[in-house]
Scaffold this motif. Structure first.
Motif, short mmCIF file in Angstrom:
data_model
loop_
_atom_site.label_atom_id
_atom_site.label_comp_id
_atom_site.label_asym_id
_atom_site.label_seq_id
_atom_site.Cartn_x
_atom_site.Cartn_y
_atom_site.Cartn_z
N UNK A 98 50.50 56.85 -2.31
CA UNK A 98 49.84 55.92 -3.08
C UNK A 98 48.26 56.51 -3.22
N UNK A 99 47.66 56.67 -4.31
CA UNK A 99 46.26 57.04 -4.55
C UNK A 99 45.78 56.08 -5.60
N UNK A 100 44.47 55.73 -5.53
CA UNK A 100 44.18 55.05 -6.98
C UNK A 100 42.66 55.66 -7.22
N UNK A 101 42.12 55.18 -8.43
CA UNK A 101 40.95 55.63 -8.80
C UNK A 101 40.02 54.11 -9.13
N UNK A 102 38.74 54.16 -9.12
CA UNK A 102 38.08 53.06 -9.69
C UNK A 102 38.45 52.97 -11.24
N UNK A 103 38.57 51.46 -11.32
CA UNK A 103 39.24 51.16 -12.43
C UNK A 103 40.72 50.83 -12.70
N UNK A 104 41.20 51.35 -11.69
CA UNK A 104 42.82 51.30 -11.56
C UNK A 104 43.32 49.81 -11.25
N UNK A 105 44.31 49.09 -11.51
CA UNK A 105 44.75 47.81 -11.29
C UNK A 105 45.90 47.86 -10.05
N UNK A 106 46.15 46.87 -9.00
CA UNK A 106 46.97 46.75 -8.14
C UNK A 106 48.14 45.93 -8.80
N UNK A 107 49.38 46.42 -8.94
CA UNK A 107 50.55 45.69 -9.40
C UNK A 107 51.11 45.06 -8.11
N UNK A 108 51.37 43.80 -8.21
CA UNK A 108 52.17 43.10 -7.07
C UNK A 108 53.61 42.48 -7.69
N UNK A 109 54.56 43.00 -6.84
CA UNK A 109 55.62 42.46 -7.24
C UNK A 109 56.20 40.94 -6.52
N UNK A 110 55.75 40.05 -7.48
CA UNK A 110 55.74 38.52 -6.90
C UNK A 110 57.26 38.43 -6.80
N UNK A 111 57.10 37.02 -5.92
CA UNK A 111 58.48 36.30 -5.60
C UNK A 111 58.24 34.73 -5.89
N UNK A 112 59.00 34.18 -6.62
CA UNK A 112 58.80 32.70 -6.95
C UNK A 112 59.15 31.90 -5.68
N UNK A 113 58.44 30.93 -5.66
CA UNK A 113 58.39 29.74 -4.58
C UNK A 113 59.71 29.42 -4.23
#
Length: 442
Positions: free
Chosen positions: A259-274
């Motif tokens: 996993x690599x990234x550049x300035x301007x990219x976003x972090x996608x989080x796989x969420x879980x409901x409460x």
């Protein structure tokens, strides 16, 4: 006399996408080809592959399509619609469009100027253009695939000719994309000025074997569908205890992953409901959490797992309100669905979720399948990356505002922000991926 056209059976050891491609290939090989007909040479065509994207899916499909066109011997340029003009489009002979709809039927950010220019009276003629349209949308919204549909109809008005009718895809795009490609494939082997589509004996898609029938694509190991389990290394409050809003600094470790990234990219989080919310929802339903439901790509899962990981019950849509209004025979809800009540409907849906309708209108949902059909897919949450890859290349830092509020006698909160704040311990892992943003670079 025509030859019989073979096909790949459903139980063959191929993915749905591979099977659709191979069936299209075989159809091109065996149909409309008289016995002993002279072999024709493959035709090389030039394509412009346009995309209009909000979350990156349309761009991903456009790049995949261009790669397959190139593997077939054609030339293909991938172009964002926010980087082109109707005049430049008029110079093309062959074009493929991947058009996402955003919000209430709007084009994605940055594409509105192209849309507005195309719909002016002075837009150029497109009589020399052949094209096909792949629309992306979410059927839980009222204006499903509206931008792609409007774009397709406008191209027709300006004189362009379709290869095949447009495709309208819901959130799960893989199967519609495979079918669209299979339908399109026979039309990619003849020149613009030919009056009929002639399927050639010498085809433009020669697979060396079943294993490599689909052109190879670089494998991105950690994606939205296959996220990386990043360690939550740090969670630091950036606001004081007396602040009305909690903002957190989070550090996610990338370890030895690719996993690599550049300035301007976003972090996608796989969420879980409460889990507490899921428990309360199940308490209002006539079946328990162990009841199974069929979900696309996943097969049979328990409705509890579906509500935890795959479905979004915290947000209402017009589709959900309509279902409750119809089954509960509720005039109050029905009135909100009339066109002139649009603003009141938005206000009603803004701070309510599925649990509110289940509480107020019991008995409407009778089976797990009914519930799954109503709810939209739980989408990843994107957070801007606030770290430098030069300074923190093996960590992703995000600044997250935790959403909490109370409405209709219930405490509520953002799915991902409360998960990151309350339900994931430091040292535990968070499923994530990097969402590139090539439109925003230093």
């Amino acid at each position: 006399m025509l030859q019989n056209v073979p096909y790949i059976p459903d139980n063959a050891p191929f993915t749905g996408e591979q099977r659709a491609w191979l069936n299209g290939f075989l159809a091109g090989l065996f149909s409309n080809a008289p016995q002993g007909a002279a072999t024709q040479q493959p035709v090389t065509l030039k394509f412009a592959v346009y995309f209009a994207t909000q979350s990156g899916t349309a761009e991903r499909l456009a790049k995949k399509m261009a790669k397959e066109l190139k593997a077939a011997g054609h030339t293909a340029d991938v172009v964002s619609l926010d980087k082109t003009t109707p005049a430049q489009l008029a110079e093309q002979e062959n074009a493929l469009f991947f058009a996402s709809t955003y919000g209430e039927g709007d084009p994605p950010d940055g594409t509105k100027s192209f849309r507005d220019a195309l719909f002016t009276e002075g837009a150029p003629s497109l009589k020399t253009l052949r094209y096909s349209m792949f629309c992306l949308g979410d059927s839980h919204y009222e204006h499903f695939c509206k931008f792609g549909i409007d774009l397709d109809e406008r191209l027709q008005v300006l004189g362009a000719t379709r290869f095949i009718p447009r495709a309208e895809s819901n959130v799960d795009v893989d199967e519609p994309f495979a079918k669209w490609k299979g339908d399109l494939q026979p039309h990619l082997t003849h020149k613009h000025d030919e009056s009929n589509v002639t399927i050639q004996t010498d085809h433009a898609y020669p697979p060396a074997s079943a294993a490599d029938a689909m052109p190879a694509e670089p494998v991105s190991v950690h994606t939205r569908d296959n996220p990386y389990a990043a360690e939550l290394r740090e969670r630091t409050p950036l606001t004081s205890d007396i602040s009305s809003k909690l903002t957190l600094h989070l550090s996610l470790g990338l370890g030895n992953s690719d996993v690599t990234y550049q300035a301007g990219d976003a972090c996608g989080v796989i969420a879980q409901n409460d889990p507490a919310l899921v428990h309360d929802i199940l308490a209002l339903l006539p079946f328990d959490g162990a009841a199974t439901v069929e979900l696309p790509k996943l097969g049979a899962v328990s409705i509890e797992q579906a509500l935890l990981h795959y479905l979004q019950p915290t947000r209402l849509s017009r589709k959900i309100v309509h279902a409750f209004a119809d089954k509960a025979q509720c005039k109050t809800l029905g009135t909100l669905l009339s066109p002139e009540q649009g603003a009141h409907l938005e206000t009603f849906m803004y701070d309510r979720g599925l649990i509110d309708l289940l509480h107020d209108y019991p008995g409407v949902i009778a089976t797990p399948d009914e519930l799954a059909a109503l709810l939209p897919k739980l989408a990843p949450r994107l957070y801007s990356i606030s770290s430098s890859p030069a300074a923190h290349g093996r960590e992703v830092h995000c600044t997250v505002a935790v959403v909490r509020y109370r409405s209709h006698n219930r405490e509520r909160g953002g799915i991902a922000s409360t998960m990151l704040s309350d339900r994931v311990d430091v040292g535990a892992t968070v499923p994530m991926y990097i969402q590139p943003n090539n439109k925003f670079r230093l």
